[in-house]
Scaffold this active site. Structure first.
Site, short mmCIF file in Angstrom:
data_model
loop_
_atom_site.label_atom_id
_atom_site.label_comp_id
_atom_site.label_asym_id
_atom_site.label_seq_id
_atom_site.Cartn_x
_atom_site.Cartn_y
_atom_site.Cartn_z
N ASN A 104 -2.34 -46.98 -29.32
CA ASN A 104 -3.55 -46.18 -29.29
C ASN A 104 -3.42 -45.05 -28.26
O ASN A 104 -2.40 -44.93 -27.59
CB ASN A 104 -4.76 -47.07 -29.01
CG ASN A 104 -6.00 -46.61 -29.75
OD1 ASN A 104 -6.22 -45.41 -29.91
ND2 ASN A 104 -6.80 -47.56 -30.20
N HIS A 126 11.88 -49.35 -8.01
CA HIS A 126 12.36 -48.71 -6.78
C HIS A 126 12.83 -49.79 -5.82
O HIS A 126 12.29 -50.89 -5.80
CB HIS A 126 11.24 -47.87 -6.15
CG HIS A 126 10.78 -46.79 -7.05
ND1 HIS A 126 11.39 -45.57 -7.13
CD2 HIS A 126 9.79 -46.77 -7.97
CE1 HIS A 126 10.79 -44.83 -8.04
NE2 HIS A 126 9.81 -45.54 -8.57
N GLY A 169 -6.11 -52.78 -24.03
CA GLY A 169 -6.21 -51.48 -23.37
C GLY A 169 -6.06 -51.59 -21.86
O GLY A 169 -6.54 -52.52 -21.23
N THR A 173 3.54 -59.20 -14.69
CA THR A 173 4.66 -59.13 -13.75
C THR A 173 5.77 -60.12 -14.06
O THR A 173 6.84 -60.03 -13.49
CB THR A 173 4.16 -59.39 -12.31
OG1 THR A 173 3.59 -60.70 -12.26
CG2 THR A 173 3.13 -58.36 -11.88
N LYS A 174 5.50 -61.07 -14.97
CA LYS A 174 6.47 -62.12 -15.31
C LYS A 174 6.54 -62.25 -16.82
O LYS A 174 5.62 -61.88 -17.54
CB LYS A 174 6.04 -63.46 -14.70
CG LYS A 174 6.06 -63.44 -13.20
CD LYS A 174 5.75 -64.79 -12.62
CE LYS A 174 5.91 -64.65 -11.17
NZ LYS A 174 5.60 -65.28 -10.18
N ARG A 208 -1.84 -64.30 -15.89
CA ARG A 208 -1.49 -65.73 -15.93
C ARG A 208 -1.84 -66.28 -17.30
O ARG A 208 -2.79 -65.82 -17.94
CB ARG A 208 -2.26 -66.49 -14.86
CG ARG A 208 -1.80 -66.15 -13.45
CD ARG A 208 -2.47 -67.06 -12.42
NE ARG A 208 -1.86 -66.92 -11.12
CZ ARG A 208 -2.20 -65.99 -10.24
NH1 ARG A 208 -3.12 -65.10 -10.52
NH2 ARG A 208 -1.60 -65.94 -9.06
#
Length: 184
Positions: free
Chosen positions: A86, A116, A143, A166-167, A181
């Site tokens: 979208n 980084h 979204g 993040t995982k 989670r």
């Protein structure tokens, strides 16, 4: 021993400096393409699909990315059949991003392979690197979600709106939150 270019280092996921002539030229090319693609918002999906095939690494059948869309290079993006993104999605594709068939991505989602160094001395040298992202088939990403470097999302997973992933996400799992989670 031959010296590798900054682009070769980038594509290999190694530390590189983005401000080199070769990558600057690639960025100019994709910037010109994004200007054309994002101005094509009123074109039918089939005509936008042809534009996607000009710049992206692989584009399956019936892919629809609603402008505006932004990416770093384009050539590291591989989209399966029926992928839908979208408005206002961003893919930082310094390394490969693979999105499986029939995956749907909500507005404002960001898929970020760019990373980084944690060491401030290396960051001060303007070094960066990328970690590939793989998104399976039939995934729904809400979204505003952020998919962070190196994440793999399994087939049929659901990512809640606004989540920061993040995982890795197992196939069929529902994740949400910051950090995301698994939810029952």
């Amino acid at each position: 021993m031959s010296h590798r270019t900054e682009k070769q280092k980038m594509l290999a996921g190694e530390l590189y400096v983005a401000d080199c002539p070769e990558l600057a030229a690639d960025n100019r090319r994709v910037s010109e393409w994004m200007a054309r693609y994002n101005a094509a918002i009123a074109l039918p999906p089939a005509e936008r699909h042809a534009l996607l095939k000009e710049m992206l690494g692989a584009v399956g059948h019936h892919v629809n990315i609603r402008p505006p869309f932004h990416c770093d290079y384009g050539y590291n993006i591989r989209l399966g059949d029926g992928v839908f993104m979208n408005f206002n999605c961003i893919i930082l594709d310094v390394v490969q991003v693979t999105i499986g068939d029939n995956t749907q991505i909500g507005p404002g989602a960001q898929i970020l392979t760019a990373d980084h160094p944690r060491d401030p001395a290396l960051r001060a040298q303007m070094l960066e690197f990328g970690r590939p992202i793989v998104i399976g088939r039939n995934v729904w990403i809400g979204g505003g979600a952020l998919i962070m470097p190196g994440v793999t999302i399994g087939d049929d997973a659901l990512i809640g709106a606004g989540s920061v992933v993040t995982k890795d996400v197992p196939a069929g799992a529902t994740v949400m939150g910051n950090p995301a989670r698994v939810r029952a």
